[in-house]
Write a protein that holds these residues in place. Structure first.
Motif, PDB file in Angstrom:
ATOM      1  N   VAL A 118      -3.707  -2.973   3.153  1.00  0.00           N
ATOM      2  CA  VAL A 118      -3.730  -3.559   1.816  1.00  0.00           C
ATOM      3  C   VAL A 118      -5.152  -3.720   1.322  1.00  0.00           C
ATOM      4  O   VAL A 118      -5.483  -3.407   0.181  1.00  0.00           O
ATOM      5  CB  VAL A 118      -3.009  -4.918   1.815  1.00  0.00           C
ATOM      6  CG1 VAL A 118      -3.108  -5.565   0.452  1.00  0.00           C
ATOM      7  CG2 VAL A 118      -1.555  -4.743   2.208  1.00  0.00           C
ATOM      8  N   ASP A 147       1.322  -3.102  -4.084  1.00  0.00           N
ATOM      9  CA  ASP A 147       0.079  -3.844  -3.845  1.00  0.00           C
ATOM     10  C   ASP A 147      -1.060  -3.276  -4.698  1.00  0.00           C
ATOM     11  O   ASP A 147      -1.894  -4.019  -5.231  1.00  0.00           O
ATOM     12  CB  ASP A 147      -0.306  -3.777  -2.367  1.00  0.00           C
ATOM     13  CG  ASP A 147       0.610  -4.615  -1.479  1.00  0.00           C
ATOM     14  OD1 ASP A 147       1.235  -5.560  -1.995  1.00  0.00           O
ATOM     15  OD2 ASP A 147       0.704  -4.314  -0.271  1.00  0.00           O
ATOM     16  N   LEU A 178       5.784 -10.224  -5.342  1.00  0.00           N
ATOM     17  CA  LEU A 178       4.520 -10.098  -6.071  1.00  0.00           C
ATOM     18  C   LEU A 178       4.625 -10.556  -7.526  1.00  0.00           C
ATOM     19  O   LEU A 178       3.620 -10.566  -8.243  1.00  0.00           O
ATOM     20  CB  LEU A 178       4.037  -8.646  -6.023  1.00  0.00           C
ATOM     21  CG  LEU A 178       3.666  -8.078  -4.650  1.00  0.00           C
ATOM     22  CD1 LEU A 178       3.270  -6.609  -4.778  1.00  0.00           C
ATOM     23  CD2 LEU A 178       2.540  -8.876  -4.011  1.00  0.00           C
TER      24      LEU A 178
END
Length: 420
Positions: free
Chosen positions: A412, A326, A68
């Motif tokens: 998510v 996330d 990420l």
């Protein structure tokens, strides 16, 4: 009841599809994962440096943070996991302050002990970090106050699911149940696992209204003997297998022969391994006493298929950390903090594979955490062993690829939507 049961079974079906959290051990307990100072810093604080459950959480978080573009720094409250109470609170407060003032963290992922003495001061430190430094604070498998949101297993649903399995695979009228439990006043998750099991098995056990147990002024109480099918209940130290063994030996001393329990429900895997050791010590490992537990280390899952445990709920600490990251990414992109409770799916490894809601063995072995013991370790090292790691992150297998990818995406998307 119908709603609660259907939600638990839905969680099973969903969790059957989820593949791929492994638990590689990291080289250092406290380290910055990325050297790129331009990447946003995220702090992950876990309560123990010696528990493989948190190793799985940390190692999965490290890999996911790299994907990420986040710079993950990890800390532990106690390397040995034995520091608690006010000392643990002081350590956590110091780590939180270090994260926001020295590391420049934009977010805190906190998997620290809840309900310890000093937890109120921890909550104040978390709230101050949010108010003064604008950080996102997420609780990961920890019912702590002062955070924006919580990500963890639905422990009531997990307990209910294993209770339903016990009911489906035993003659209810003849069942004699013994409960091994960690102190419920110290851990709301343990309390919920008991309430869930009681509900799933259809017992009339009396307990505090679960809708009020988040009230700090309420008292969690369970009258185990209000249903005669619970013949014994013993408290044990949640992280000490010998304590679970001793509690089981005490139960067997008072309830032997035809009065022995047919089911031993242990509220975590450490207690389950302690119960297994007690049965072996008494020459009862081949008896009709069935051990059911919750946690899902690869050692514990292997014990199901080797015949030691009858059932084991598989939690996914690595996935919890991934979803937390996330949520951090969404926070950085939208400026909106995640809120509420995000449930992570769980698996159910069972000896009786004809049970329709069980996780398939190959999939259970994929989503379990920790190493498989090579047989040379004692039972106190739950999840620890010299064997190869099982499972791999962010992979799917066989024909389940499309369904599993969609399931993960749904989780998510749920976090992202919650933050908008």
């Amino acid at each position: 009841m119908a709603f609660k049961r259907s939600s638990a079974l839905a969680a099973f079906i969903f969790s059957i599809c989820l593949i791929g959290i492994s638990a590689d051990q990291e080289d250092s307990m406290n380290q910055t994962i990325s050297n790129n100072n331009n990447e946003p810093v995220v702090c992950l604080i876990v309560r123990s440096g010696s528990n493989p459950y948190f190793d799985a959480m940390r190692s999965s978080a490290q890999r996911h943070a790299t994907k990420l573009g986040l710079n993950l720094v990890t800390y532990v409250t106690s390397e040995s996991g034995t520091v608690g109470g006010f000392a643990a609170a002081e350590r956590n407060i110091a780590l939180i302050q270090k994260c926001v003032t020295e590391d420049g963290a934009v977010a805190l992922l906190l998997s620290i002990a809840a309900d310890d003495p000093g937890s109120d001061t921890e909550a104040a430190a978390i709230e101050n970090a949010r108010a003064e430094h604008g950080v996102l604070a997420l609780a990961i498998d920890s019912r702590i106050n002062g955070v924006d949101a919580l990500i963890q297993t639905n422990n009531t649903a997990a307990g209910e699911a294993i209770g339903q399995y016990a009911l489906a695979t035993n003659n209810k009228e003849d069942a004699r149940i013994a409960v091994l439990y960690c102190p419920i006043e110290d851990d709301l998750n343990i309390y919920e696992r008991i309430v869930g099991f009681v509900s799933g098995f259809g017992l009339s056990t009396q307990y505090t209204d679960p809708t009020t147990i988040d009230d700090p002024n309420s008292t969690r109480t369970i009258d185990f003997y209000s249903d005669p099918q619970i013949i014994a209940a013993r408290e044990y130290k949640c992280s000490v297998a010998d304590s679970g063994r001793d509690a089981t030996l005490d139960i067997l001393a008072s309830n032997s022969g035809d009065d022995a329990p047919t089911i031993i429900y242990a509220t975590n895997e450490v207690g389950g391994f302690g119960a297994l050791e007690a049965l072996r010590e008494k020459g009862l490992s081949d008896s009709n006493i069935r051990i059911m537990t919750i946690d899902g280390s690869c050692n514990g899952v292997a014990e199901v298929y080797d015949g030691g445990f009858d059932a084991n709920i598989i939690q996914q600490p690595g996935l919890m950390a991934q979803l937390g990251l996330d949520a951090v990414k969404a926070f950085l992109e939208t400026g909106k903090a995640a809120t509420g409770f995000t449930e992570t799916p769980f698996g159910l490894a069972v000896k009786d594979q004809v049970y329709p809601y069980a996780t398939l063995q190959t999939e259970a072995e994929d989503i379990c955490w920790g190493a498989v013991d090579d047989g040379t370790s004692d039972l106190s090292g739950v999840g620890v062993g010299a064997g190869a790691m099982v499972g791999s992150e962010d992979t799917n297998s066989g024909g389940g690829t499309v369904v599993c990818s969609i399931g993960y995406l749904a989780l998510v998307v749920g976090i992202v939507l919650a933050s908008i």
